[in-house]
Design a protein around this motif. Structure first.
Motif, PDB file in Angstrom:
ATOM      1  N   ARG A 121       0.812  -1.222   0.000  1.00 49.66           N
ATOM      2  CA  ARG A 121       0.000   0.000   0.000  1.00 49.66           C
ATOM      3  C   ARG A 121       0.844   1.271   0.000  1.00 49.66           C
ATOM      4  N   THR A 122       2.122   1.129  -0.266  1.00 46.08           N
ATOM      5  CA  THR A 122       3.023   2.282  -0.282  1.00 46.08           C
ATOM      6  C   THR A 122       3.678   2.387  -1.649  1.00 46.08           C
ATOM      7  N   ASP A 123       3.530   3.547  -2.294  1.00 47.42           N
ATOM      8  CA  ASP A 123       4.140   3.728  -3.608  1.00 47.42           C
ATOM      9  C   ASP A 123       5.442   4.504  -3.513  1.00 47.42           C
ATOM     10  N   SER A 124       5.882   4.824  -2.305  1.00 45.63           N
ATOM     11  CA  SER A 124       7.134   5.548  -2.112  1.00 45.63           C
ATOM     12  C   SER A 124       8.078   4.695  -1.296  1.00 45.63           C
ATOM     13  N   GLY A 125       9.239   4.400  -1.873  1.00 46.40           N
ATOM     14  CA  GLY A 125      10.226   3.593  -1.162  1.00 46.40           C
ATOM     15  C   GLY A 125      10.696   4.244   0.116  1.00 46.40           C
ATOM     16  N   SER A 126      10.794   5.581   0.120  1.00 47.41           N
ATOM     17  CA  SER A 126      11.271   6.283   1.313  1.00 47.41           C
ATOM     18  C   SER A 126      10.259   6.168   2.454  1.00 47.41           C
ATOM     19  N   PRO A 179      -3.392   3.546   2.395  1.00 50.19           N
ATOM     20  CA  PRO A 179      -4.591   3.258   1.592  1.00 50.19           C
ATOM     21  C   PRO A 179      -5.207   1.921   1.992  1.00 50.19           C
ATOM     22  N   ARG A 180      -6.504   1.843   1.889  1.00 49.35           N
ATOM     23  CA  ARG A 180      -7.199   0.625   2.310  1.00 49.35           C
ATOM     24  C   ARG A 180      -6.971  -0.535   1.332  1.00 49.35           C
ATOM     25  N   GLU A 181      -6.744  -0.204   0.061  1.00 51.81           N
ATOM     26  CA  GLU A 181      -6.577  -1.254  -0.950  1.00 51.81           C
ATOM     27  C   GLU A 181      -5.126  -1.284  -1.432  1.00 51.81           C
ATOM     28  N   PRO A 182      -4.626  -2.477  -1.825  1.00 53.78           N
ATOM     29  CA  PRO A 182      -3.266  -2.578  -2.371  1.00 53.78           C
ATOM     30  C   PRO A 182      -3.116  -1.714  -3.610  1.00 53.78           C
ATOM     31  N   LEU A 183      -1.881  -1.255  -3.867  1.00 52.40           N
ATOM     32  CA  LEU A 183      -1.619  -0.396  -5.015  1.00 52.40           C
ATOM     33  C   LEU A 183      -1.238  -1.196  -6.252  1.00 52.40           C
TER      34      LEU A 183
END
Length: 340
Positions: A269-274, A328-332
């Motif tokens: 659910r995270t699109d940012s590696g940082s 986010p509630r849903e996977p990206l």
């Protein structure tokens, strides 16, 4: 409204009034001191109560300023204590105010016209002696006024610094309360929606911390670990299949690997590696502490957990739930984070 909230609200009002009195009012210093003592009482500030009591009644002949605790800085910075000489002024603030007033009255009562009106003296020497004494007296009054006025203003500045610090502390408390209240709402909604069983663990943790014994603090941290496991069970159930992280490394996500399961949930659910790295490092730190406590208790080893350590661990656990609540509630749909 709770008793504490009422007390803190009253303290905020008293602090504001005290600052207004110090900056704009012509109140006598004894009334200002009474208001300052009321603020100290409402804030449960025993150091300030002792300091203000001495400022009201005067300081003893044998006294160590370290006895004032956190208020030592106000007494020293205001000029009450001369560090270079190792001496201090014992007069109370009301006594110093009276000295200022007395010197002011003497200056105001001095009349050059009255001195110039001495015309009936036949002896020149007597006239010069009278004038000389008048001038000396006036000079002494000026020096006395200037000295006591400077001391008085400096000591009042110490009171002002205390009132300002208390007012800012109360304002900071309000800001922190608003921030945590917002976070609490997010976390509560998250727990209700995704892992309602975790609510029971949070209540149990709070009860154990309130007990304030070594055993209860250790139990609270063990409950924090169970809380994270409960959250992991709800968000990313245990599986015999390994999970591949963003770097391609396979990780176990069985029942005991709650940390990996939480990382998997976050990664999906995270699109940012940082962002993922930051939250992940927080989890690593928290889990390492909780796992160490758990392993020692399982082996029957005594764990000496201080109240501060326990509170910080509980706070970190709760804030970590806040991090999870903001995801986010849903996977990206990150294709790298899949199970084998």
């Amino acid at each position: 409204m709770s008793e504490k909230s009422t007390r803190i609200g009253e303290a905020r009002s008293v602090a504001a009034s005290l600052l207004d009195d110090l900056e704009t009012s012509s109140l006598s210093v004894d009334k200002i001191l009474m208001r300052a003592k009321r603020l100290a009482r409402l804030m449960r500030d025993t150091d300030a109560q002792l300091w203000l009591d001495y400022e009201t009644k005067g300081y003893p002949q044998a006294f160590g300023f370290h006895e004032l605790g956190n208020c030592e800085v106000y007494a020293i910075s205001s000029g009450r204590y001369d560090e270079s000489a190792g001496t201090y002024r014992t007069l109370s603030l009301p006594e110093i105010e009276a000295k200022v007033y007395g010197a002011q009255v003497s200056l105001d009562s001095f009349s050059p016209v009255a001195v110039g009106a001495v015309k009936d003296f036949t002896e020149k020497r007597a006239t010069e002696e009278l004038l000389g004494n008048q001038i000396k007296l006036q000079r002494a009054n000026k020096e006395s006024y200037s000295s006591y006025k400077a001391i008085f203003v400096s000591l009042i500045a110490g009171l002002h610094n205390y009132a300002t610090d208390m007012y800012l502390a109360l304002e900071l408390g309000d800001a922190a309360q608003d921030i945590f209240e917002g976070a609490r709402n997010e976390i509560d909604s998250f727990v209700r929606a995704h892992c309602p069983k975790a609510a029971e663990k949070i209540v149990a943790i709070n009860e154990r911390i309130a007990d304030d014994s070594v055993e209860s603090r250790t139990a609270a941290l063990t409950s924090c670990r169970r809380l994270l496991m409960t959250v992991a069970d709800s968000l990313f159930p245990a599986s015999d299949e390994d999970w591949r992280d963003a770097k391609g490394k396979l990780r176990k996500v069985g029942e005991e690997q709650y940390k990996n399961r939480l990382l998997a949930y976050m990664s999906e659910r995270t699109d940012s590696g940082s962002n993922e790295a930051i939250i992940g490092s927080e989890l690593e730190f928290l889990a390492a502490r909780l796992d160490a406590i758990y392993e020692k208790t399982c082996k029957g080893v005594h764990v000496d957990v201080t109240a501060q350590e326990a509170r910080l661990a509980v706070i970190h656990t709760y804030l970590f739930l806040g991090e999870m609540a903001l995801l986010p509630r849903e996977p990206l749909g990150n294709i790298d984070n899949i199970r084998e």
